[in-house]
Scaffold this active site. Structure first.
Site, short mmCIF file in Angstrom:
data_model
loop_
_atom_site.label_atom_id
_atom_site.label_comp_id
_atom_site.label_asym_id
_atom_site.label_seq_id
_atom_site.Cartn_x
_atom_site.Cartn_y
_atom_site.Cartn_z
N ALA A 1 0.86 -1.19 0.00
CA ALA A 1 0.00 0.00 0.00
C ALA A 1 0.89 1.23 0.00
O ALA A 1 1.99 1.21 0.56
CB ALA A 1 -0.93 0.01 1.21
N ALA B 1 0.49 5.57 0.43
CA ALA B 1 -0.38 6.72 0.71
C ALA B 1 0.42 8.01 0.61
O ALA B 1 1.56 8.01 0.15
CB ALA B 1 -1.04 6.56 2.07
N LEU C 1 1.78 10.05 2.88
CA LEU C 1 2.94 10.26 3.74
C LEU C 1 3.92 9.09 3.74
O LEU C 1 5.08 9.26 4.12
CB LEU C 1 2.50 10.54 5.18
CG LEU C 1 1.63 11.78 5.40
CD1 LEU C 1 1.35 11.97 6.89
CD2 LEU C 1 2.27 13.02 4.82
N GLN D 1 4.53 4.46 2.77
CA GLN D 1 4.06 3.22 2.16
C GLN D 1 4.37 2.06 3.08
O GLN D 1 5.21 2.15 3.97
CB GLN D 1 4.69 3.02 0.79
CG GLN D 1 6.20 2.95 0.75
CD GLN D 1 6.73 3.16 -0.67
OE1 GLN D 1 6.20 3.95 -1.44
NE2 GLN D 1 7.78 2.42 -1.01
N VAL D 2 3.65 0.94 2.84
CA VAL D 2 3.67 -0.19 3.77
C VAL D 2 4.20 -1.44 3.10
O VAL D 2 3.83 -1.76 1.96
CB VAL D 2 2.24 -0.45 4.32
CG1 VAL D 2 2.24 -1.66 5.24
CG2 VAL D 2 1.72 0.78 5.05
N ASP E 1 -9.52 10.20 11.38
CA ASP E 1 -9.34 9.97 9.94
C ASP E 1 -9.90 8.60 9.53
O ASP E 1 -9.20 7.78 8.95
CB ASP E 1 -7.85 10.06 9.60
CG ASP E 1 -7.58 10.17 8.11
OD1 ASP E 1 -8.48 10.61 7.38
OD2 ASP E 1 -6.46 9.82 7.67
#
Length: 435
Positions: free
Chosen positions: A189, A191, A193, A195-196, A336
């Site tokens: 993933a 995003a 800010l 990543q994973v 969020d």
């Protein structure tokens, strides 16, 4: 022993099997090829990344004065960014205007929505964050734009895996093969800010998610906030707004800076787990504090599906119950909760997986909120006007009779229709206009 490579999996779309499968033979970790094309944010906005060590350290916490002091010494970068942002949005609005003139707006609607998403990715995290905030508001955003902006929640082009692995090693002070026995060759993933990656800790054998911060976000966000803050001041003066737009920017920016410190996110995750992890059918993954720094976060891996990809009305009940506990019982809430941060685990639980943006709801506000709900249900609009002052939505100097009359006009018809028939989009629009 070199770490094995986990099979690459689609972004936030996990295999249906309860067990992860790993390759049986060790392989050295794959580094990004030297000629590999960089992500669009780095390619278009990479000139923002260059800050000295002293400048970077001074931006660990949000301070408008420190940001302004840094970029006063970098006028060319500030000018270049202004030109980039202005021309990028200017071109997009220009083609929208041409579409209107040529009466082809409807045909080009989806195309322009996709172009806007690409523009936001190129401009970077600050603009992506704004888009994320509105991507869960179908009452405000047309469906085509909503579909495109929702992709910004976790489907942003990742940055180089080589850079990510180097960041992990520098932050944790150990080689990758000392930390993990296995790690995915690509992020699962990505995003705004960070990543994973999926990995297995060498020492314990636990499968974990490893979040790595995107390079350059601190510098890019700082400069964009400086620009937005200036524009907010101009708009306020030109439009004669009562709202302090710069204060709104400051509040948002403070939250964003806290989110960029993964140590604070880890503390939030542990607190959230302690308060709500015991609720029925709520799952909050554990945080590995030993391997968490400002730019790297390691947490328990969650198997499941994004909540937006499943239809499970029971989890809606679970989410509502958990949200009321957050707001009314403890006052510590997830700020969020978009679909990219909520999962349905394979055993049917609601999982929260991101704790970067949290909020505090003070005791007096909780009590005022409950009283406001009771007064609204009982149609006591005179008392409701006092609640709006208690909650800080109106100043104590507001004219009581005028406020009561205005709130009566907004809520009376809505309450009369019953909860099932309320259009919350219309209600919010009317309330915003009244306020």
């Amino acid at each position: 022993m070199a770490p094995l490579l986990l099979p690459s999996s689609p972004i936030h779309s996990f295999p249906a099997t309860p067990k992860l499968s790993f390759r049986s033979k060790p392989r050295p970790i794959i580094r990004a090829a030297a000629g590999l094309e960089v992500d669009s944010f780095t390619k278009k906005s990479g000139y923002l990344f260059q800050l000295s060590a002293f400048e970077a350290e001074s931006l660990l916490d949000y301070s408008p004065s420190r940001i302004a002091a840094i970029y006063r010494r970098k006028p060319l970068i500030l000018l270049r960014r202004l030109i980039q942002v202005g021309t990028t949005f200017g071109k997009w609005f220009g083609v929208r205007y041409i579409d209107n003139l040529m009466e082809r707006s409807d045909q080009m609607f989806k195309v322009r929505a996709a172009e806007l998403r690409k523009i936001l990715v190129e401009l970077g995290p600050a603009y992506i964050k704004i888009a994320q905030a509105v991507s869960s508001r179908p009452d405000l955003i047309p469906p085509s734009y909503l579909d495109e902006l929702s992709l910004l929640q976790d489907r942003i082009t990742p940055f180089s895996t080589e850079v990510a692995l180097d960041t992990i090693e520098k932050e944790l002070g150990l080689r990758i093969d000392e930390l993990f026995s296995e790690i995915s060759p690509e992020p699962v993933a990505a995003a705004s800010l960070g990543q994973v990656y999926q990995a297995r800790l060498r020492r314990s054998g636990q499968v974990v998610a490893v979040k790595v911060q995107r390079p350059g976000v601190q510098a890019a966000i700082s400069l964009d906030i400086l620009i937005l803050r200036f524009l907010a001041g101009v708009v306020k003066k030109a439009g004669k707004f009562n709202t302090d737009l710069q204060a709104v920017i400051d509040e948002w920016a403070s939250s964003l800076f806290r989110e960029m410190d993964y140590r604070k996110e880890a503390d939030n995750g542990l607190k959230f787990r302690r308060l709500y992890g015991g609720l029925k059918d709520v799952f909050v993954p554990n945080i590995n504090m030993e391997h968490t720094t400002r730019r790297v976060l390691v947490m328990e891996w969650v198997e499941g599906q994004k909540l937006s990809e499943v239809k499970d009305l029971y989890l809606v009940e679970v989410g509502v119950y958990c949200s009321f506990n957050q707001l009314l019982e403890n006052g510590f809430y997830h700020a969020d909760p978009h679909p990219g941060n909520l999962f349905r685990t394979f055993d049917g639980k609601l999982a929260y997986i991101d704790f970067g943006m949290m909020g505090e709801f003070k005791q007096e506000f909780r009590e005022g909120f409950i009283e406001a709900c009771l007064h609204l249900v009982n149609r006591d609009f005179d008392a409701l006007s006092k609640d709006f002052v208690t909650l800080g939505l109106l100043p104590p100097t507001a004219e009581k009779e005028a406020v009561t009359k205005a709130l009566t006009g907004v809520f009376q018809d809505a309450v009369a229709k019953g909860v099932r028939n309320i259009s919350f989009g219309d209600l919010l629009g009317n309330l915003g206009t009244t306020m």
